[in-house]
Design a protein around this motif. Structure first.
Motif, PDB file in Angstrom:
ATOM      1  N   VAL A 123      64.753  83.927  80.961  1.00 55.07           N
ATOM      2  CA  VAL A 123      63.261  84.613  80.315  1.00 55.07           C
ATOM      3  C   VAL A 123      61.708  84.152  80.688  1.00 55.07           C
ATOM      4  CG1 VAL A 123      64.761  85.380  78.119  1.00 55.07           C
ATOM      5  CG2 VAL A 123      63.318  82.854  78.442  1.00 55.07           C
ATOM      6  N   THR A 124      60.994  85.892  80.096  1.00 49.34           N
ATOM      7  CA  THR A 124      59.660  84.859  81.328  1.00 49.34           C
ATOM      8  C   THR A 124      58.554  84.299  80.458  1.00 49.34           C
ATOM      9  OG1 THR A 124      58.861  87.531  80.727  1.00 49.34           O
ATOM     10  CG2 THR A 124      59.415  86.715  83.227  1.00 49.34           C
ATOM     11  N   PRO A 125      57.605  84.038  79.888  1.00 44.10           N
ATOM     12  CA  PRO A 125      56.588  83.446  79.377  1.00 44.10           C
ATOM     13  C   PRO A 125      56.277  84.217  78.532  1.00 44.10           C
ATOM     14  CG  PRO A 125      56.103  82.182  81.177  1.00 44.10           C
ATOM     15  CD  PRO A 125      57.410  83.196  81.737  1.00 44.10           C
ATOM     16  N   VAL A 126      55.946  85.964  79.337  1.00 45.84           N
ATOM     17  CA  VAL A 126      55.487  87.575  78.269  1.00 45.84           C
ATOM     18  C   VAL A 126      56.622  88.006  77.564  1.00 45.84           C
ATOM     19  CG1 VAL A 126      54.597  89.499  78.344  1.00 45.84           C
ATOM     20  CG2 VAL A 126      53.817  87.410  80.221  1.00 45.84           C
ATOM     21  N   VAL A 128      58.631  85.397  76.312  1.00 45.18           N
ATOM     22  CA  VAL A 128      58.537  85.256  74.836  1.00 45.18           C
ATOM     23  C   VAL A 128      57.556  84.735  73.859  1.00 45.18           C
ATOM     24  CG1 VAL A 128      59.139  82.342  73.906  1.00 45.18           C
ATOM     25  CG2 VAL A 128      59.934  83.029  76.308  1.00 45.18           C
ATOM     26  N   ILE A 129      57.225  85.137  74.876  1.00 42.28           N
ATOM     27  CA  ILE A 129      55.779  85.404  73.270  1.00 42.28           C
ATOM     28  C   ILE A 129      54.983  86.664  72.929  1.00 42.28           C
ATOM     29  CG2 ILE A 129      52.945  85.864  73.772  1.00 42.28           C
ATOM     30  CD1 ILE A 129      52.773  83.642  76.083  1.00 42.28           C
ATOM     31  N   GLN A 130      55.742  87.662  73.487  1.00 39.77           N
ATOM     32  CA  GLN A 130      56.193  88.958  73.006  1.00 39.77           C
ATOM     33  C   GLN A 130      57.219  89.344  71.788  1.00 39.77           C
ATOM     34  OE1 GLN A 130      56.655  91.770  76.201  1.00 39.77           O
ATOM     35  NE2 GLN A 130      54.602  91.974  76.596  1.00 39.77           N
ATOM     36  N   THR A 131      58.564  88.588  71.463  1.00 35.82           N
ATOM     37  CA  THR A 131      59.637  88.607  71.217  1.00 35.82           C
ATOM     38  C   THR A 131      58.981  87.337  69.596  1.00 35.82           C
ATOM     39  OG1 THR A 131      61.161  88.616  73.190  1.00 35.82           O
ATOM     40  CG2 THR A 131      61.382  87.486  70.745  1.00 35.82           C
ATOM     41  N   GLN A 132      58.263  86.579  69.946  1.00 37.56           N
ATOM     42  CA  GLN A 132      58.194  85.522  68.335  1.00 37.56           C
ATOM     43  C   GLN A 132      56.850  86.416  68.068  1.00 37.56           C
ATOM     44  OE1 GLN A 132      60.456  83.718  69.656  1.00 37.56           O
ATOM     45  NE2 GLN A 132      59.355  82.547  68.003  1.00 37.56           N
ATOM     46  N   ARG A 133      56.160  87.059  68.625  1.00 38.65           N
ATOM     47  CA  ARG A 133      55.196  87.993  68.011  1.00 38.65           C
ATOM     48  C   ARG A 133      55.651  88.754  66.816  1.00 38.65           C
ATOM     49  NH1 ARG A 133      50.013  87.802  71.904  1.00 38.65           N
ATOM     50  NH2 ARG A 133      49.378  85.690  72.059  1.00 38.65           N
ATOM     51  N   LEU A 134      56.786  89.016  67.564  1.00 38.83           N
ATOM     52  CA  LEU A 134      57.571  90.882  66.708  1.00 38.83           C
ATOM     53  C   LEU A 134      58.092  90.296  65.844  1.00 38.83           C
ATOM     54  CD1 LEU A 134      58.762  93.279  69.931  1.00 38.83           C
ATOM     55  CD2 LEU A 134      56.917  93.084  68.202  1.00 38.83           C
ATOM     56  N   LEU A 135      58.913  89.275  65.834  1.00 39.29           N
ATOM     57  CA  LEU A 135      59.442  88.346  65.299  1.00 39.29           C
ATOM     58  C   LEU A 135      58.809  88.370  63.839  1.00 39.29           C
ATOM     59  CD1 LEU A 135      62.482  86.669  66.744  1.00 39.29           C
ATOM     60  CD2 LEU A 135      62.659  88.944  65.763  1.00 39.29           C
ATOM     61  N   LEU A 136      57.948  87.728  63.958  1.00 41.65           N
ATOM     62  CA  LEU A 136      56.804  87.281  63.209  1.00 41.65           C
ATOM     63  C   LEU A 136      56.016  88.346  62.631  1.00 41.65           C
ATOM     64  CD1 LEU A 136      55.360  85.056  61.077  1.00 41.65           C
ATOM     65  CD2 LEU A 136      53.058  84.957  63.119  1.00 41.65           C
ATOM     66  N   ALA A 137      55.474  89.606  63.190  1.00 40.50           N
ATOM     67  CA  ALA A 137      55.217  90.801  62.493  1.00 40.50           C
ATOM     68  C   ALA A 137      56.322  90.956  61.480  1.00 40.50           C
ATOM     69  CB  ALA A 137      54.686  91.619  63.651  1.00 40.50           C
ATOM     70  N   LYS A 138      57.849  91.283  62.224  1.00 40.67           N
ATOM     71  CA  LYS A 138      58.830  91.992  61.737  1.00 40.67           C
ATOM     72  C   LYS A 138      59.030  91.421  59.887  1.00 40.67           C
ATOM     73  CE  LYS A 138      64.203  93.073  61.701  1.00 40.67           C
ATOM     74  NZ  LYS A 138      64.319  92.316  60.713  1.00 40.67           N
ATOM     75  N   GLN A 139      59.406  89.791  60.103  1.00 40.11           N
ATOM     76  CA  GLN A 139      59.184  89.395  58.604  1.00 40.11           C
ATOM     77  C   GLN A 139      57.909  89.496  57.772  1.00 40.11           C
ATOM     78  OE1 GLN A 139      59.141  84.968  59.326  1.00 40.11           O
ATOM     79  NE2 GLN A 139      59.447  84.391  57.690  1.00 40.11           N
ATOM     80  N   LEU A 140      57.275  89.983  58.476  1.00 37.44           N
ATOM     81  CA  LEU A 140      55.556  90.314  57.473  1.00 37.44           C
ATOM     82  C   LEU A 140      55.524  91.841  56.601  1.00 37.44           C
ATOM     83  CD1 LEU A 140      52.348  88.162  59.359  1.00 37.44           C
ATOM     84  CD2 LEU A 140      54.136  87.518  57.573  1.00 37.44           C
ATOM     85  N   LEU A 141      56.704  92.398  57.587  1.00 37.58           N
ATOM     86  CA  LEU A 141      56.194  93.604  57.105  1.00 37.58           C
ATOM     87  C   LEU A 141      57.657  93.827  55.781  1.00 37.58           C
ATOM     88  CD1 LEU A 141      56.696  95.673  60.743  1.00 37.58           C
ATOM     89  CD2 LEU A 141      54.722  95.629  58.447  1.00 37.58           C
ATOM     90  N   GLN A 142      58.527  93.335  55.983  1.00 39.56           N
ATOM     91  CA  GLN A 142      59.130  92.651  54.793  1.00 39.56           C
ATOM     92  C   GLN A 142      59.272  92.600  53.446  1.00 39.56           C
ATOM     93  OE1 GLN A 142      63.288  92.692  58.454  1.00 39.56           O
ATOM     94  NE2 GLN A 142      63.993  93.829  56.778  1.00 39.56           N
ATOM     95  N   GLU A 143      58.317  91.325  53.954  1.00 44.14           N
ATOM     96  CA  GLU A 143      58.353  90.073  53.114  1.00 44.14           C
ATOM     97  C   GLU A 143      56.557  89.869  52.326  1.00 44.14           C
ATOM     98  OE1 GLU A 143      59.114  86.190  54.701  1.00 44.14           O
ATOM     99  OE2 GLU A 143      61.349  86.537  54.930  1.00 44.14           O
ATOM    100  N   THR A 144      55.806  91.111  52.907  1.00 45.05           N
ATOM    101  CA  THR A 144      54.600  91.173  52.084  1.00 45.05           C
ATOM    102  C   THR A 144      54.222  92.611  52.336  1.00 45.05           C
ATOM    103  OG1 THR A 144      52.732  91.196  54.188  1.00 45.05           O
ATOM    104  CG2 THR A 144      54.086  89.156  53.826  1.00 45.05           C
TER     105      THR A 144
END
Length: 477
Positions: A123-126, A128-144
């Motif tokens: 993977v590239t650094p970009v 990794v960064i995009q995936t982590q941000r999207l996964l946190l956003a997905k979590q917040l969308l589902q839990e808040t």
């Protein structure tokens, strides 16, 4: 253990929770990637592709499963440079740090980071960064119930337009489509942080309870609470275990909404949620000296710290005095230099100490609080060291090197340095062999020399920090 496709598929068939977060399964027939514990029907082996990280699965074109929710998978902290770089990049991604600003933090050039991640994880650094941000956003969308615009900012995105476009591109969904209809919204923001079971929560609470800083922390029943300062944002959080699932529930004050990535990372470190109880138990449980404690407290963790400087100050205060006496001094410091604040909890009304506030005090001020002059001078050196970035260590640094750097500070000896390394810097093999309690526990009631304790501890590598936690626990009635 070397992870082959056969090993991964066997773990997937068994829904083995020990491998949760260690690998992810891409299902070619559906285009979705899952955790090993996914409750969905196990796909045929020929339909599976296995990836070491969520970012690698997404880079291969797979979307996260809506049932097992890969964003909840516990992390996997390794000791290699590549694993350390990946972990640091994942943490900084959700804190909103730009890739170009990470070179100083990582201690590596962007080209080196690109090469390391590409050769080890594909993977590239970009990515990794995009995936982590999207996964946190997905979590917040589902839990808040927070607005999408706020969630985008909290996940590290700087543009709502970019967030919406990337979410649609990767997940083939609009962000609002991830909302859980009818989900209750609490007064604060609530997150779920997964871990690999078991978790000795009572033992963790025993550790924190004996060291609570009045006004800053409290424990109420099974719940840990504290005040929080992140940059200019202030607030509070409370943490407690789910009754049935292997997750911690974390409620955060709304004032910390834009810092949820940092909160999540710090809570994971503080409660050691990325530990591998199976691997640790297989080594320590085989030793007759530790077997009884490991059996009595399955999933024993190394209690950590919210902030490295806080823990370092605590370690200095604890030099050659009892835990209770060090706690008293911690309370006096917080009362003197921790600003007052309001929270919904009467016992939480003060900010924790900071290096800036400590540096504003004189040695005489500290002595008037009950510190001996040598300890007061050490705290002043420590505060200056922290303000200069000395407590920020690059990924991949081994614990011996970190300890060597710390002991260069006046008043910081091997015991203090190893204690900071194991509890704040999260080195699993740090071991404060000079500790009187450890020497007595290893000697089974007889105080043995430090060198003898150090030699005995070699049997517990690479999990000596967990051995220390077990030995200290064995001294408690």
């Amino acid at each position: 253990m070397t992870l082959t496709d056969d090993t991964c598929y066997t773990a997937l068939q068994a829904r083995d929770a020990r491998f949760d977060g260690v690998f992810f399964t891409g299902v070619k027939s559906t285009g979705i990637y899952c955790r090993p514990v996914c409750p969905a029907r196990t796909p045929a082996a020929k339909s599976c592709a296995f990836y070491p990280t969520a970012s690698a699965a997404e880079a291969a074109g797979f979307r996260p499963c809506l049932r097992c929710r890969p964003e909840l998978a516990p992390g996997c902290r390794g000791t290699s440079l590549a694993e350390a770089v990946l972990t640091r990049l994942q943490e900084r991604a959700v804190e909103g740090t730009r890739l170009g600003d990470l070179e100083a933090d990582l201690g590596l050039s962007s080209r080196q980071v690109q090469r390391i991640l590409g050769s080890e994880f594909g993977v590239t650094p970009v990515q990794v960064i995009q995936t982590q941000r999207l996964l946190l956003a997905k979590q917040l969308l589902q839990e808040t119930g927070q607005p999408v615009s706020e969630i985008a900012l909290a996940s590290g995105f700087r543009s709502l337009r970019n967030f919406n476009a990337l979410f649609q591109e990767r997940y083939q969904l609009a962000p609002s489509a991830c909302r859980r209809k009818g989900s209750p919204v609490s007064e604060g923001l609530r997150l779920r942080l997964a871990y690999r079971a078991p978790l000795a929560w009572t033992a963790l609470m025993d550790y924190f309870r004996s060291r609570l800083v009045p006004g800053v922390e409290e424990i109420c029943g099974v719940e840990y609470r504290r005040t929080v300062t992140l940059g200019k944002a202030t607030g509070w959080l409370r943490v407690w275990p789910h009754e049935k699932e292997a997750v911690l529930l974390v409620e955060v004050s709304p004032s910390l909404m834009r810092h949820l990535g940092a909160v999540q990372n710090r809570v994971r470190r503080m409660f050691d949620l990325d530990a591998r109880p199976d691997a640790i138990g297989s080594v320590l449980g085989a030793d007759p000296l530790l077997a009884a404690v490991i059996t009595q407290f399955p999933g024993l963790r190394v209690g950590g710290a919210w902030d490295t400087f806080e823990l370092a100050v605590r370690a200095v205060l604890g030099q050659q005095i009892t835990v209770a006496a060090a706690t008293t001094l911690s309370g006096r410091l917080a009362a003197r230099i921790g600003n007052e604040m309001e929270t919904p909890f009467p016992q939480l009304h003060r900010h924790a100490i900071t290096a800036e506030a400590m540096q504003a005090l004189t040695v005489e001020d500290l002595c008037h609080m009950g510190l001996v002059r040598a300890r007061a001078e050490t705290l002043k050196h420590l505060a200056q060291f922290a303000l200069e970035g000395g407590l920020e260590f690059p990924p991949g640094l081994d614990h011996e090197s970190a300890v060597a750097k710390l002991v260069e500070l006046p008043g910081i000896g091997p015991w203090t340095a190893h204690y900071i390394a194991m509890r704040a810097l999260r080195f699993p093999d740090a071991f404060p062999a000079a500790d009187l309690g450890l020497r007595k526990a290893i000697g089974e009631g007889i105080l043995i020399p430090t060198k003898q304790a150090e030699l005995r501890s070699l049997d517990w590598r690479p999990w000596r920090a967990y051995a220390a936690a077990a030995l200290w626990k064995s001294l408690t009635p």
